[in-house]
Design a protein around this motif. Structure first.
Motif, mmCIF file in Angstrom:
data_model
loop_
_atom_site.group_PDB
_atom_site.id
_atom_site.type_symbol
_atom_site.label_atom_id
_atom_site.label_comp_id
_atom_site.label_asym_id
_atom_site.label_seq_id
_atom_site.Cartn_x
_atom_site.Cartn_y
_atom_site.Cartn_z
ATOM 1 N N VAL A 55 0.931 -1.172 -0.024
ATOM 2 C CA VAL A 55 0.098 0.143 0.049
ATOM 3 C C VAL A 55 0.982 1.262 -0.014
ATOM 4 N N ILE A 56 1.731 1.342 0.762
ATOM 5 C CA ILE A 56 2.724 2.413 0.853
ATOM 6 C C ILE A 56 3.541 2.576 -0.410
ATOM 7 N N SER A 57 3.814 1.748 -1.259
ATOM 8 C CA SER A 57 4.541 1.296 -2.444
ATOM 9 C C SER A 57 3.794 2.246 -3.661
ATOM 10 N N LEU A 58 2.624 2.080 -3.365
ATOM 11 C CA LEU A 58 1.716 2.767 -4.232
ATOM 12 C C LEU A 58 1.722 4.107 -4.421
ATOM 13 N N PHE A 59 2.083 4.563 -3.450
ATOM 14 C CA PHE A 59 2.455 6.231 -3.583
ATOM 15 C C PHE A 59 3.688 6.666 -3.660
ATOM 16 N N GLU A 60 4.094 7.692 -4.205
ATOM 17 C CA GLU A 60 5.414 8.379 -4.106
ATOM 18 C C GLU A 60 6.123 8.297 -2.783
ATOM 19 N N ARG A 61 7.321 7.816 -2.535
ATOM 20 C CA ARG A 61 7.819 7.466 -1.154
ATOM 21 C C ARG A 61 7.927 8.913 -0.480
ATOM 22 N N PRO A 62 7.218 9.040 0.774
ATOM 23 C CA PRO A 62 7.360 10.043 1.436
ATOM 24 C C PRO A 62 8.529 10.296 2.380
ATOM 25 N N SER A 63 8.852 11.445 3.082
ATOM 26 C CA SER A 63 10.187 11.437 4.047
ATOM 27 C C SER A 63 10.207 10.287 4.969
ATOM 28 N N ILE A 64 11.444 10.044 5.390
ATOM 29 C CA ILE A 64 11.574 8.968 6.385
ATOM 30 C C ILE A 64 11.034 9.065 7.539
ATOM 31 N N LEU A 65 10.626 10.042 8.060
ATOM 32 C CA LEU A 65 9.967 10.399 9.405
ATOM 33 C C LEU A 65 8.517 10.264 9.128
ATOM 34 N N LEU A 66 7.958 10.735 8.170
ATOM 35 C CA LEU A 66 6.379 10.485 7.707
ATOM 36 C C LEU A 66 6.376 8.945 7.292
ATOM 37 N N GLU A 67 7.291 8.313 6.673
ATOM 38 C CA GLU A 67 7.196 6.942 6.570
ATOM 39 C C GLU A 67 7.005 5.966 7.979
ATOM 40 N N LEU A 68 7.955 6.501 8.686
ATOM 41 C CA LEU A 68 8.042 5.750 10.070
ATOM 42 C C LEU A 68 6.617 5.859 10.671
ATOM 43 N N ALA A 69 6.059 7.247 10.697
ATOM 44 C CA ALA A 69 4.877 7.293 11.466
ATOM 45 C C ALA A 69 3.968 6.666 10.693
ATOM 46 N N ILE A 70 3.901 6.621 9.515
ATOM 47 C CA ILE A 70 2.769 5.638 8.854
ATOM 48 C C ILE A 70 2.830 4.138 9.261
ATOM 49 N N TYR A 71 4.153 3.482 9.271
ATOM 50 C CA TYR A 71 4.240 2.173 9.694
ATOM 51 C C TYR A 71 3.906 2.130 11.137
ATOM 52 N N VAL A 72 4.179 3.208 11.857
ATOM 53 C CA VAL A 72 3.617 2.882 13.415
ATOM 54 C C VAL A 72 2.238 3.080 13.859
ATOM 55 N N GLY A 73 1.721 4.001 12.951
ATOM 56 C CA GLY A 73 0.179 4.154 12.975
ATOM 57 C C GLY A 73 -0.456 2.768 12.373
ATOM 58 N N LEU A 74 0.016 2.082 11.451
ATOM 59 C CA LEU A 74 -0.469 0.963 10.818
ATOM 60 C C LEU A 74 -0.332 -0.195 11.809
ATOM 61 N N GLY A 75 0.783 -0.243 12.401
ATOM 62 C CA GLY A 75 1.150 -1.274 13.576
ATOM 63 C C GLY A 75 -0.061 -0.929 14.735
ATOM 64 N N ILE A 76 -0.137 0.095 14.944
ATOM 65 C CA ILE A 76 -1.152 0.254 16.103
ATOM 66 C C ILE A 76 -2.534 -0.094 15.870
ATOM 67 N N LEU A 77 -2.926 0.147 14.371
ATOM 68 C CA LEU A 77 -4.401 -0.045 14.174
ATOM 69 C C LEU A 77 -4.413 -1.543 13.850
ATOM 70 N N TRP A 78 -3.352 -2.269 13.492
ATOM 71 C CA TRP A 78 -3.324 -3.741 13.199
ATOM 72 C C TRP A 78 -3.539 -4.402 14.430
ATOM 73 N N ALA A 79 -2.893 -3.925 15.647
ATOM 74 C CA ALA A 79 -3.092 -4.580 16.869
ATOM 75 C C ALA A 79 -4.400 -4.408 17.714
ATOM 76 N N LEU A 80 -5.082 -3.342 17.414
ATOM 77 C CA LEU A 80 -6.288 -3.074 18.168
ATOM 78 C C LEU A 80 -7.266 -4.151 18.179
ATOM 79 N N PRO A 81 -7.647 -4.668 16.821
ATOM 80 C CA PRO A 81 -8.635 -5.580 16.977
ATOM 81 C C PRO A 81 -8.636 -6.896 17.609
ATOM 82 N N PHE A 82 -7.213 -7.313 17.816
ATOM 83 C CA PHE A 82 -6.812 -8.325 18.759
ATOM 84 C C PHE A 82 -6.295 -8.218 20.154
ATOM 85 N N ARG A 83 -6.602 -7.008 20.613
ATOM 86 C CA ARG A 83 -6.082 -7.067 22.048
ATOM 87 C C ARG A 83 -6.723 -7.971 22.969
#
Length: 74
Positions: free
Chosen positions: A30-58
């Motif tokens: 999904v991230i590769s579909l878009f132009e690569r963002p800055s490294i900090l924004l990309e890190l924030a996206i992955y951290v956010g996606l990781g948190i969203l992934w874990a919420l349904p399984f808590r």
């Protein structure tokens, strides 16, 4: 119906061994579909996606690392 402790442990293992790698591949695609963002924004996206992934399984992961509460005291 609530899952037993053993069932939660089994589901947690399946989620971590099968579901997490699939989720990682999908997130990268999904991230590769878009132009690569800055490294900090990309890190924030992955951290956010990781948190969203874990919420349904808590509920499944809650207390899995603890001793089995149904085990008889020996």
């Amino acid at each position: 119906m609530a899952l037993s402790y053993k069932a939660r442990r089994r589901w947690a293992l399946v989620i971590l061994l099968v579901g997490l790698p699939i989720y990682i591949v999908v997130a990268i695609k999904v991230i590769s579909l878009f132009e690569r963002p800055s490294i900090l924004l990309e890190l924030a996206i992955y951290v956010g996606l990781g948190i969203l992934w874990a919420l349904p399984f808590r509920a499944i992961f809650k207390g899995v690392g603890q001793q089995d509460p149904d085990e008889d005291a020996k």
